[in-house]
Motif scaffolding. Structure first.
Motif, PDB file in Angstrom:
ATOM      1  N   ARG A  47      43.304 -19.800 -12.593  1.00 47.89           N
ATOM      2  CA  ARG A  47      42.874 -18.596 -11.865  1.00 47.89           C
ATOM      3  C   ARG A  47      41.483 -18.146 -12.342  1.00 47.89           C
ATOM      4  O   ARG A  47      40.619 -17.772 -11.558  1.00 47.89           O
ATOM      5  N   GLU A  48      41.281 -18.167 -13.642  1.00 43.09           N
ATOM      6  CA  GLU A  48      39.993 -17.764 -14.192  1.00 43.09           C
ATOM      7  C   GLU A  48      38.882 -18.715 -13.723  1.00 43.09           C
ATOM      8  O   GLU A  48      37.757 -18.307 -13.404  1.00 43.09           O
ATOM      9  N   LEU A  49      39.243 -20.021 -13.700  1.00 44.56           N
ATOM     10  CA  LEU A  49      38.242 -20.987 -13.255  1.00 44.56           C
ATOM     11  C   LEU A  49      37.852 -20.766 -11.778  1.00 44.56           C
ATOM     12  O   LEU A  49      36.693 -20.884 -11.385  1.00 44.56           O
ATOM     13  N   GLU A  50      38.841 -20.453 -10.964  1.00 45.85           N
ATOM     14  CA  GLU A  50      38.549 -20.197  -9.549  1.00 45.85           C
ATOM     15  C   GLU A  50      37.664 -18.961  -9.396  1.00 45.85           C
ATOM     16  O   GLU A  50      36.716 -18.940  -8.577  1.00 45.85           O
ATOM     17  N   ALA A  51      38.037 -17.920 -10.193  1.00 40.48           N
ATOM     18  CA  ALA A  51      37.190 -16.704 -10.130  1.00 40.48           C
ATOM     19  C   ALA A  51      35.780 -17.003 -10.605  1.00 40.48           C
ATOM     20  O   ALA A  51      34.773 -16.523 -10.043  1.00 40.48           O
ATOM     21  N   ARG A  52      35.703 -17.796 -11.682  1.00 40.20           N
ATOM     22  CA  ARG A  52      34.389 -18.148 -12.218  1.00 40.20           C
ATOM     23  C   ARG A  52      33.585 -18.952 -11.202  1.00 40.20           C
ATOM     24  O   ARG A  52      32.386 -18.769 -11.016  1.00 40.20           O
ATOM     25  N   GLU A  53      34.298 -19.861 -10.514  1.00 40.85           N
ATOM     26  CA  GLU A  53      33.599 -20.686  -9.512  1.00 40.85           C
ATOM     27  C   GLU A  53      33.062 -19.849  -8.371  1.00 40.85           C
ATOM     28  O   GLU A  53      31.928 -20.041  -7.891  1.00 40.85           O
ATOM     29  N   ALA A  54      33.875 -18.878  -7.943  1.00 40.49           N
ATOM     30  CA  ALA A  54      33.396 -17.998  -6.872  1.00 40.49           C
ATOM     31  C   ALA A  54      32.176 -17.208  -7.293  1.00 40.49           C
ATOM     32  O   ALA A  54      31.222 -16.999  -6.525  1.00 40.49           O
ATOM     33  N   GLU A  55      32.219 -16.731  -8.546  1.00 39.85           N
ATOM     34  CA  GLU A  55      31.074 -15.948  -9.066  1.00 39.85           C
ATOM     35  C   GLU A  55      29.827 -16.814  -9.118  1.00 39.85           C
ATOM     36  O   GLU A  55      28.726 -16.391  -8.758  1.00 39.85           O
TER      37      GLU A  55
END
Length: 871
Positions: A47-55
């Motif tokens: 989940r953190e990686l997905e959020a990071r990728e979006a950012e």
């Protein structure tokens, strides 16, 4: 760089700057560390990686936008830089071009890439290299922006142009130059400088004086005319003011004109211009000049007090002298009307004395031999104090005259301002006043000295102006003499004309015609035969005093009609039962409208015509067997033929008189105009020696021509019946002399070809009359048929037998075939009734063939008639 590469680089950078949280598995080269994550941990990590990728995707998109904006800004910057109205250069410390915008490249006429690496000095005009080097040195020394103006080279085919350079040093030691094209401004400055220089030279060389003074009156401009008039050089005049120098100026009434009151000081004080202020300027030499002064104030914008004044003045010395001379001429003109020549000459000398401030004066004639003198007259003062009335009209030889006569011997004016020092003076007559100084001028006409005029004993020395004035009045004096003599000659000419009219063999008269009537001025004596009153009693009388009322009214109406038309006329008139052929022509003489005329009594001719008609009818009725009556009739016809010839001569005389009228009308008009012009010029004061001499010569020439016409007229009608050898060419010329005025007035061209000089034996007067009849006949045909370009051709030559041949042809259309055989018959004419007698060609045939044994024939040729005379 492509978009994926950008995204990868951004992600890697973010990973380095943000390490993973504690307890989370770390991946090295994509392989998890030795710690095994739990499922929850893994899900959390995902989940953190997905959020990071979006950012990271959002940041990457922002970065791309910023990069795109930067690229647009860069393009706009370079467009502004390249297309700026100012050229930009970046130079290395050694002067090599490192960067340049498009405007600078266009100004130098080269491509941008071709300029990079070039030495900037290569594009500087050779004459301005030193200026640029100095500019470069100042920039290095001061480290502050510097500017200069130099000429730059623009390609090989273009002219150099002026440019303004604004230069500064960058932090890295580069030279940044902003270049502006100032070629037009520089050209305008050069033109302005040239204009200012031309204006300065114009002011300095101007014919009028030009002075400029500052507010305090100090002179700052002083041109060459001012230097001449005031006798002050430019170096002496600059810096002077109106009150610090004795200007020696005077008013017209002789009072001093102080500098503080000069027009320039008045303008500086009031701010108002001054116009046409007259003052007299006296130089140190004692000579003087009259000037007319004008001033104009100079104001600065927004100021009401002038900061300077411009003074202009014109030399009016000649005008002042001319005014004085004009006044003298007017006085002389008024005096001339009522005084004889000698008193008028005395008046002129008196005026000359007054204008030159002299005490004595004289006017002497020089005889045609240029060796004899006539002491014609002296001034009034001279006759009272110096000489005496006994000297008037004393004749003596030139070699006995004193030094004043050197002007004749040397043929030039003389001025003796120290008479006593002349080594060759001969002394003065007993009783003559002592002579201190004298001025003597000869008067020339056609390179001959005709008179001498002189003045003397002026209190001061005579000047060039005095000489000019005396020369002017001396010529005026001679003109007066010539005019008086011309008036006398004109009176003689008028008397000759009066005698000519009075003794005319035909009825001749000159009348003055006015709107209200006519009166006789000159008339021939033979009018007593017509109206029963001697000619001398008719002079001065109006028509109503000479003729019955209805006749007088008809005559006056006829006179006014002819004068109004302004053209000569030929008329047949009946008066008191007799027939007359009259030739009348108007003349404008001075302020009079005149009508001159000649009338020939043709009653006998009319009667003979009627008698011949009756006889012809009788001859037709006579039987041919009546030989005696035929012989008698033939004799009567012969007698009538002689009468016809006589009448023909009278008709020719009338034609000749008409020709004379044509010849005299123009000279009389010219003489009238000349006299009017002389009177007008004399009254207007514009009469000059040249005009007077020209008009007198013209008048005398015209009078001689008129006198010659009278001689030709007398010779033409002489009754010499002695056979003579005469020049045919001269007879033709004499006939043409009579006809040319009429032919020219009707635009008839005459071409005469004389192949040789020929002679003939016979009667030159009658021969000329025959020629005149043929020419008159040709002229009448040309005018009656209104030929577009009327022409008469005359050819004179000798045939193989040595006989004289004269061929006279015209372009009047020729003679009708049915008329040709009868062309020489008496009373035969093709003209309208009353316009021709029909005896001219008949009489010519009689003269040439019967009287002179020659041959006269006619034929049609080349569109006209051709008469051939062989003698």
């Amino acid at each position: 760089m492509s978009e994926p590469d950008s995204r990868t680089s951004v992600t890697a950078a973010s990973a380095e700057s943000n390490p993973p949280p504690c307890g989370r598995p770390e991946f090295v080269d994509g392989v998890a560390s030795s710690v095994s994550p739990t499922p929850d941990t893994t899900r959390q990590l995902l989940r953190e990686l997905e959020a990071r990728e979006a950012e990271l995707k959002a940041q990457n998109a922002e970065l791309l936008r910023i990069q795109h904006d930067l690229e647009l800004s860069r393009k706009r910057y370079f467009e502004l830089y390249d297309r700026a109205p100012v050229g930009y250069f970046t130079l290395s410390p050694t002067g090599l071009i490192q960067d340049v915008n498009l405007t600078a490249a266009v100004l130098l006429g080269r491509e941008k890439n071709d300029l990079l690496g070039c030495d900037f000095r290569l594009f500087i005009h050779p004459d301005d290299i030193t200026t640029f080097s100095h500019h470069h040195t100042q920039l290095d020394d001061s480290m502050a922006p510097q500017s200069c103006e130099i000429r730059l080279l623009c390609g090989e085919e273009c002219a150099p142009f002026w440019a303004h350079l604004q230069a500064g040093l960058s932090a890295c030691g580069e030279y940044r130059i902003a270049l502006t094209d100032i070629h037009e401004r520089k050209n305008d400055e050069i033109k302005l400088q040239e204009s200012e220089e031309r204006f300065r030279k114009l002011v300095m060389a101007a014919k009028i004086g030009v002075i400029q003074q500052e507010r305090n009156g100090t002179i700052i401009t002083w041109n060459e005319t001012a230097e001449r008039v005031f006798g002050l050089s430019v170096s002496r005049a600059i810096g002077l003011d109106a009150t610090s120098y004795d200007w020696k100026t005077f008013r017209e009434d002789g009072r001093p004109f102080p500098g503080s009151e000069h027009p320039s000081m008045q303008t500086l004080a009031t701010g108002e211009p001054c116009s046409n202020i007259v003052m007299k300027v006296v130089r140190d030499s004692g000579d003087f000049t009259w000037i007319s002064v004008n001033t104009g104030p100079l104001f600065r914008h927004g100021e009401s007090t002038p900061y300077a004044v411009v003074v202009t003045f014109a030399d009016i010395t000649e005008r002042k002298q001319a005014e004085a001379v004009l006044q003298a001429r007017l006085r002389i003109s008024d005096y001339a009307y009522e005084h004889p020549l000698d008193e008028l000459l005395t008046k002129i000398i008196d005026e000359t004395e007054a204008l030159t401030d002299s005490r004595i004066g004289f006017f002497h004639f020089v005889e045609d031999d240029q060796e004899s003198l006539s002491l014609q007259t002296w001034s009034s003062n001279t006759l009272k104090t110096a000489c005496g009335t006994e000297v008037r009209e004393l004749h003596y030889a030139l070699d006995r005259a004193g030094v004043w006569a050197d002007c004749i011997r040397q043929r030039k004016p003389l001025v003796h301002n120290d008479y006593a020092s002349l080594p060759h003076r001969r002394g003065l007559p007993e009783g003559h006043v002592p002579l201190v100084r004298e001025l003597v001028v000869p008067i020339f006409r056609a390179s001959r000295i005709v008179a001498v005029m002189g003045v003397g004993n002026k209190p001061t020395d005579y000047t060039v102006r005095d000489l000019s004035l005396v020369q002017h009045l001396a010529n005026l004096a001679w003109d007066v003499v010539k005019r008086k003599r011309a008036e006398e000659q004109l009176n003689v000419t008028r008397e000759i004309l009066s005698l000519f009219v009075k003794n005319s063999p035909v009825y001749a008269y000159i009348k003055e015609v006015t709107p209200t009537g006519s009166r006789v001025l000159e008339v021939s004596d033979n009018f007593q035969q017509m109206i029963g009153m001697p000619g001398e009693e008719m002079i001065g009388k109006a028509m109503g005093e000479l003729f019955p009322g209805d006749v007088a009214e008809r005559i006056m109406a006829d006179d006014r009609m002819i004068v109004g038309a302004g053209q000569p006329v030929q008329q047949e008139e009946i008066f008191c039962g007799r027939y007359y052929t009259s030739y009348k022509f108007p003349i404008i003489f001075e302020d009079q409208t005149l009508l001159a005329g000649f009338s020939i009594d043709i009653t006998e001719r009319k009667q003979m015509e009627e008698a011949l008609l009756v006889k012809s009818q009788q001859l037709e009725e006579l039987n041919q067997s009546l030989e005696q009556r035929i012989d008698q009739a033939i004799q009567e016809l012969r007698n009538k033929d002689e009468l016809l010839i006589q009448q023909g001569r009278l008709a020719a005389m009338g034609e000749m008189i008409n020709n004379i009228a044509h010849q005299w009308r123009q000279p009389l008009n010219n003489i009238g105009l000349i006299v009017q012009n002389l009177q007008f010029s004399f009254k207007a004061g514009t009469l000059t020696t040249t005009i007077m001499n020209r008009d007198i010569a013209t008048t005398m020439q015209l009078l001689q021509q008129m006198s010659g016409t009278i001689d030709d007229f007398r010779n033409f009608f002489s009754h010499d019946k002695i056979v003579q050898t005469f020049q045919v060419n001269e007879a033709i010329r004499r006939s043409l002399n009579f006809m040319l005025p009429v032919l020219k007035s009707n635009n008839v061209e005459v071409r005469c070809t004389e192949e040789c000089e020929v002679q003939a034996d016979g009667y030159p007067g009658e021969y000329t009359q025959a020629i005149l009849n043929i020419l008159t006949n040709a002229k009448d045909v040309l005018l009656e048929r209104a030929v577009a370009e009327p022409c008469i051709d005359i050819r004179i030559f000798s045939d193989k037998a040595g006989r004289s041949v004269v061929v006279i042809g015209d372009n009047g259309g020729g003679i009708a075939p049915e008329v040709l055989p009868r062309i020489f018959d008496p009373y035969f004419t093709t003209r309208k009734k009353g316009e021709g007698t029909g005896i001219g060609l008949f009489m010519s045939k009689i003269i040439i063939e019967k009287n002179m044994g020659g041959r006269l024939t006619v034929r049609n040729r080349d569109g006209g008639a051709e008469f051939r005379i062989v003698l």
